[in-house]
Motif scaffolding. Sequence first.
Motif, PDB file in Angstrom:
ATOM      1  N   GLY A   1       0.786  -1.227   0.000  1.00  0.00           N
ATOM      2  CA  GLY A   1       0.000   0.000   0.000  1.00  0.00           C
ATOM      3  C   GLY A   1       0.816   1.274   0.000  1.00  0.00           C
ATOM      4  O   GLY A   1       0.236   2.370   0.002  1.00  0.00           O
ATOM      5  N   VAL A   2       2.134   1.155  -0.026  1.00  0.00           N
ATOM      6  CA  VAL A   2       2.997   2.339  -0.027  1.00  0.00           C
ATOM      7  C   VAL A   2       3.373   2.665  -1.474  1.00  0.00           C
ATOM      8  O   VAL A   2       4.113   1.899  -2.112  1.00  0.00           O
ATOM      9  N   PRO A   3       2.893   3.777  -2.016  1.00  0.00           N
ATOM     10  CA  PRO A   3       3.197   4.111  -3.417  1.00  0.00           C
ATOM     11  C   PRO A   3       4.711   4.160  -3.655  1.00  0.00           C
ATOM     12  O   PRO A   3       5.462   4.740  -2.865  1.00  0.00           O
ATOM     13  N   GLY A   4       5.151   3.536  -4.727  1.00  0.00           N
ATOM     14  CA  GLY A   4       6.562   3.560  -5.083  1.00  0.00           C
ATOM     15  C   GLY A   4       7.417   2.530  -4.387  1.00  0.00           C
ATOM     16  O   GLY A   4       8.613   2.417  -4.695  1.00  0.00           O
ATOM     17  N   SER A   5       6.860   1.773  -3.436  1.00  0.00           N
ATOM     18  CA  SER A   5       7.648   0.725  -2.790  1.00  0.00           C
ATOM     19  C   SER A   5       8.000  -0.342  -3.811  1.00  0.00           C
ATOM     20  O   SER A   5       7.360  -0.465  -4.859  1.00  0.00           O
ATOM     21  N   THR A   6       9.028  -1.110  -3.500  1.00  0.00           N
ATOM     22  CA  THR A   6       9.427  -2.163  -4.434  1.00  0.00           C
ATOM     23  C   THR A   6       8.286  -3.151  -4.651  1.00  0.00           C
ATOM     24  O   THR A   6       8.010  -3.546  -5.793  1.00  0.00           O
ATOM     25  N   TYR A   7       7.617  -3.539  -3.581  1.00  0.00           N
ATOM     26  CA  TYR A   7       6.500  -4.478  -3.718  1.00  0.00           C
ATOM     27  C   TYR A   7       5.416  -3.913  -4.634  1.00  0.00           C
ATOM     28  O   TYR A   7       4.953  -4.600  -5.554  1.00  0.00           O
ATOM     29  N   GLU A   8       5.006  -2.667  -4.408  1.00  0.00           N
ATOM     30  CA  GLU A   8       3.938  -2.083  -5.227  1.00  0.00           C
ATOM     31  C   GLU A   8       4.409  -1.869  -6.667  1.00  0.00           C
ATOM     32  O   GLU A   8       3.598  -1.948  -7.604  1.00  0.00           O
ATOM     33  N   THR A   9       5.706  -1.637  -6.866  1.00  0.00           N
ATOM     34  CA  THR A   9       6.230  -1.495  -8.227  1.00  0.00           C
ATOM     35  C   THR A   9       6.149  -2.820  -8.967  1.00  0.00           C
ATOM     36  O   THR A   9       5.724  -2.870 -10.136  1.00  0.00           O
ATOM     37  N   TYR A  10       6.538  -3.906  -8.300  1.00  0.00           N
ATOM     38  CA  TYR A  10       6.416  -5.227  -8.917  1.00  0.00           C
ATOM     39  C   TYR A  10       4.955  -5.548  -9.220  1.00  0.00           C
ATOM     40  O   TYR A  10       4.627  -6.059 -10.298  1.00  0.00           O
ATOM     41  N   ARG A  11       4.110  -5.258  -8.270  1.00  0.00           N
ATOM     42  CA  ARG A  11       2.690  -5.579  -8.444  1.00  0.00           C
ATOM     43  C   ARG A  11       2.103  -4.801  -9.632  1.00  0.00           C
ATOM     44  O   ARG A  11       1.369  -5.366 -10.460  1.00  0.00           O
ATOM     45  N   ALA A  12       2.449  -3.546  -9.741  1.00  0.00           N
ATOM     46  CA  ALA A  12       1.962  -2.750 -10.863  1.00  0.00           C
ATOM     47  C   ALA A  12       2.533  -3.248 -12.184  1.00  0.00           C
ATOM     48  O   ALA A  12       1.827  -3.304 -13.205  1.00  0.00           O
ATOM     49  N   ALA A  13       3.802  -3.638 -12.177  1.00  0.00           N
ATOM     50  CA  ALA A  13       4.425  -4.130 -13.411  1.00  0.00           C
ATOM     51  C   ALA A  13       3.775  -5.425 -13.874  1.00  0.00           C
ATOM     52  O   ALA A  13       3.519  -5.618 -15.076  1.00  0.00           O
ATOM     53  N   LEU A  14       3.491  -6.316 -12.942  1.00  0.00           N
ATOM     54  CA  LEU A  14       2.872  -7.587 -13.327  1.00  0.00           C
ATOM     55  C   LEU A  14       1.455  -7.369 -13.844  1.00  0.00           C
ATOM     56  O   LEU A  14       1.021  -8.055 -14.779  1.00  0.00           O
ATOM     57  N   ALA A  15       0.735  -6.422 -13.253  1.00  0.00           N
ATOM     58  CA  ALA A  15      -0.621  -6.128 -13.739  1.00  0.00           C
ATOM     59  C   ALA A  15      -0.570  -5.540 -15.145  1.00  0.00           C
ATOM     60  O   ALA A  15      -1.347  -5.937 -16.030  1.00  0.00           O
ATOM     61  N   LEU A  16       0.335  -4.601 -15.388  1.00  0.00           N
ATOM     62  CA  LEU A  16       0.466  -4.011 -16.722  1.00  0.00           C
ATOM     63  C   LEU A  16       0.946  -5.043 -17.736  1.00  0.00           C
ATOM     64  O   LEU A  16       0.476  -5.067 -18.881  1.00  0.00           O
ATOM     65  N   ARG A  17       1.886  -5.876 -17.325  1.00  0.00           N
ATOM     66  CA  ARG A  17       2.391  -6.910 -18.220  1.00  0.00           C
ATOM     67  C   ARG A  17       1.260  -7.822 -18.678  1.00  0.00           C
ATOM     68  O   ARG A  17       1.166  -8.179 -19.857  1.00  0.00           O
ATOM     69  N   ARG A  18       0.377  -8.167 -17.742  1.00  0.00           N
ATOM     70  CA  ARG A  18      -0.759  -9.042 -18.086  1.00  0.00           C
ATOM     71  C   ARG A  18      -1.774  -8.286 -18.942  1.00  0.00           C
ATOM     72  O   ARG A  18      -2.221  -8.788 -19.980  1.00  0.00           O
ATOM     73  N   ASP A  19      -2.131  -7.074 -18.533  1.00  0.00           N
ATOM     74  CA  ASP A  19      -3.167  -6.319 -19.244  1.00  0.00           C
ATOM     75  C   ASP A  19      -2.744  -5.990 -20.675  1.00  0.00           C
ATOM     76  O   ASP A  19      -3.582  -5.964 -21.586  1.00  0.00           O
ATOM     77  N   GLN A  20      -1.446  -5.726 -20.871  1.00  0.00           N
ATOM     78  CA  GLN A  20      -0.954  -5.338 -22.196  1.00  0.00           C
ATOM     79  C   GLN A  20      -0.397  -6.531 -22.985  1.00  0.00           C
ATOM     80  O   GLN A  20       0.147  -6.340 -24.082  1.00  0.00           O
TER      81      GLN A  20
END
Length: 571
Positions: free
Chosen positions: A481-500
């Motif tokens: 839940g912390v914007p820009g944290s490594t965990y949230e960055t990975y999570r966002a990357a995996l979501a974008l990778r799947r969506d795109q």
Amino acid sequence: MTQLDTRPSYVHAPGEPDASWWRHAVIYQVYPRSFADGSGDGVGDLPGITARLDHLAELGVDAVWLSPFYRSPQADAGYDVADYRDVDPLFGTLDDFDALLARAHGLGLRVIVDLVPNHTSDEHAWFVEALAAGPGSAARERYLFREGRGEHGELPPNNWESIFGGPAWTRVPDGQWYLHLFDTRQPDLNWEHPQVHTEFEDVLRFWLDRGVDGFRVDVAHGMVKESGLPDWHGHVSMIEGTEDDPADEPADETPEHRPAPMFDQDDVHDVYRAWHEVLAEYDGDRALVVEAWVEPLTRLARYVRPDEAQQAFNFAFLATHWDAAALRAVVEESYATLDAVGAPTTWVLSNHDVVRHASRLGLSVPGSRPNGIGPDDEQPDEELGLRRARAASLLMLALPGSAYLYQGEELGLPDHTALPDDVRQDPAFFRTRGAERGRDGCRVPLPWASDEPAFGFSASGATWLPQPSSWARYALDAQRGVPGSTYETYRAALALRRDQSLGSGGLAWLASGADVLDLVNRSVRVVANLGADPVALPAGARVLLASDELAGSSGTGLLLPSDTTVWLRAD
């Protein structure tokens, strides 16, 4: 300041988003003893993994690879298997495995299990029988027993060295010697024996019948040895890489085309053709991924021809230094070589055998691969290493193909580089008398909660390897839940990778400066700045995700800082 260009250079054509799952999946490696401890004994286990599977579903991976959990004396952390069809009590029971598998499948996660076919434990029933049966017995033919050299057989049969250090041969009381490319307690099997082939095909079916989705094959380039087991004067590294001595080479051969006699022999491919047929008997698109430390990439491509394995770890990528030209070259060569055999490229940056990339990239030679780091060795720059690791991970996850993540990298974990010698357990440390620090530093139990005993790994506070106190800031609860944290960055990357649909996408380079990688995959443009100077992003660039904060503003022009990767909406 570097300016970006827009002239494309295509190197990999896009595929179909609905292609076989293993062509584009992101797979998460779980090292069972260090993931989560459900029993409180300080060692991770299967119930602990099951209780934490929600984390992997939330992270957004597609599958889980479990390192060995089989019955074993644990001389090499479970890679010394005594029974391939049972769970070691340290990790639980077969019922626990079935529950884990059911839970994973319920969350939409596939499960890959480790297979260790090069060697067994010295406590395996076959080896116990071989020792009791004596020289010339049928039981000994399943392993590589040989008479020694010298007047009284007092010398090993050849000059091979163990990957863990020291001789690769051990003498038994009746005078014969047996081969072990790893620890003394890991005798190599004889893959010229038909019963060995039959046994492992049955082991595959045992786990496939339980519902696993595939296998990671340990030392996949091993098993078959050159006939006659000839002497060899090259060097064998701890992580299965080899370096030939040019003096050994015939005039018409080079080290790249003449494998070491213990590795990458042509007949090993017969094994994978047979296993491919076994997996094809089962519904559900089962897969093999091979751990083959072989060079060049054309040798690796042989393991993933259409009738062999489905994936092969791209260790050439893992081993490349933090250099834009070198990374571009290995990416291009990987696609050219693996596309030629119709196989996906399988990217990886860390695993249980190498120093974590968050530490490797913080060394004075960023990306170099020491065999472990101890308190008296060069200490990585932790902040710089993490910055580069986040940039490297965003680059990797934007590349078409499959990708593997090692547990904890989504938290940005570095190696534990200050482990005292008296807690180390890797046999490589002991067999080299400390010359190699070994792999314990990348195997330390994960931090889940910053203010709980053992950082939430074990309710009792026990851990089989100590965790550094600095890991509180890496704990999952400190990042979720912390914007820009490594965990949230990975999570966002995996979501974008799947969506795109980036995993099944294509790759085109855009012209850029010497220290910049600039590529397009479907609707995403990826720019990685490995240089010291900032890079001006295109005017009006629409940022989807960045590994670190960007400078400037969208109105005045964004700047990509050093050691940073950004994903943009491609126009």
